[in-house]
Design an enzyme around this catalytic site. Structure first.
Site, mmCIF file in Angstrom:
data_model
loop_
_atom_site.group_PDB
_atom_site.id
_atom_site.type_symbol
_atom_site.label_atom_id
_atom_site.label_comp_id
_atom_site.label_asym_id
_atom_site.label_seq_id
_atom_site.Cartn_x
_atom_site.Cartn_y
_atom_site.Cartn_z
ATOM 1 N N VAL A 63 0.830 -1.201 0.000
ATOM 2 C CA VAL A 63 0.000 0.000 0.000
ATOM 3 C C VAL A 63 0.868 1.257 0.000
ATOM 4 O O VAL A 63 0.574 2.227 -0.707
ATOM 5 C CB VAL A 63 -0.993 0.002 1.181
ATOM 6 C CG1 VAL A 63 -1.827 1.276 1.194
ATOM 7 C CG2 VAL A 63 -1.910 -1.207 1.103
ATOM 8 N N CYS A 64 1.962 1.242 0.754
ATOM 9 C CA CYS A 64 2.869 2.398 0.790
ATOM 10 C C CYS A 64 3.517 2.600 -0.574
ATOM 11 O O CYS A 64 3.712 3.735 -1.023
ATOM 12 C CB CYS A 64 3.936 2.217 1.862
ATOM 13 S SG CYS A 64 3.264 2.047 3.524
ATOM 14 N N ASP A 65 3.830 1.506 -1.246
ATOM 15 C CA ASP A 65 4.394 1.547 -2.590
ATOM 16 C C ASP A 65 3.404 2.214 -3.543
ATOM 17 O O ASP A 65 3.750 3.165 -4.255
ATOM 18 C CB ASP A 65 4.710 0.116 -3.039
ATOM 19 C CG ASP A 65 5.279 0.031 -4.440
ATOM 20 O OD1 ASP A 65 6.489 -0.201 -4.573
ATOM 21 O OD2 ASP A 65 4.507 0.180 -5.413
#
Length: 171
Positions: A63-65
């Site tokens: 998700v951070c990616d």
């Protein structure tokens, strides 16, 4: 240490946020983090810019990616007066490696690994994990917070459109 519960979850399980919560309309608190070259960065370093401050648990997670890649795409269309900063507790070396592999060129990644100064100043340290919660803050040229979102479920993406709209409105 200020601790708050009932604000975020990770896969449905409640977590504790530490630090001083900020509020829309309040002055953005200063912080010292590290750039990828290990040089210090503070809020004053970006004086005169509209800032999108995106805090994420770790760039090495799906998700951070996705989030950082999306903000990188959006940043290219915002112009030189808006700076998008992604802050995580990842080491600066890991951030630099990830940015190189992901082709990130419009977002600046900053490391809060040393003493969680950003996380504590903005109230987004996850006590149980020693990581930052997923949150987005927009700071106008005068250093005032004009938008904030602490994403309730850590594995969910933020509201990109609302953050971008807030940054454009702050110009």
């Amino acid at each position: 240490m200020n601790e708050r519960t009932g604000i975020i979850t990770f896969k449905g399980n409640g977590l504790t946020l530490q630090g001083t919560p900020v509020e829309k309309g309040g002055k953005a608190p200063d912080f010292t983090v590290l750039a990828n070259d290990l040089s210090p960065r503070t809020l004053a370093y970006y004086k005169g810019k509209v800032l999108i401050l995106s805090s994420v648990p770790s760039l090495d997670t799906p998700v951070c990616d996705v989030e950082t890649r999306r903000f990188n795409q959006e940043a290219a269309n915002l112009g030189d007066d808006v700076k998008v900063l992604t802050v995580s507790a990842d080491l600066p070396f890991a951030q630099a490696r990830w940015c190189g592999a992901a082709g990130i060129d419009a977002v600046e990644t900053l490391s809060d690994h040393k003493d969680l100064a950003f996380g504590n100043a903005y109230g987004v340290v996850i006590k149980e994990l020693r990581l930052l919660a997923r949150a987005v803050f927009v700071v106008n040229r005068d250093g005032v917070i004009t938008y904030q979102q602490i994403v309730p479920e850590v594995t969910s993406e933020p509201d990109y459109e609302a953050a971008i709209a807030a940054a454009k409105a702050a110009l």
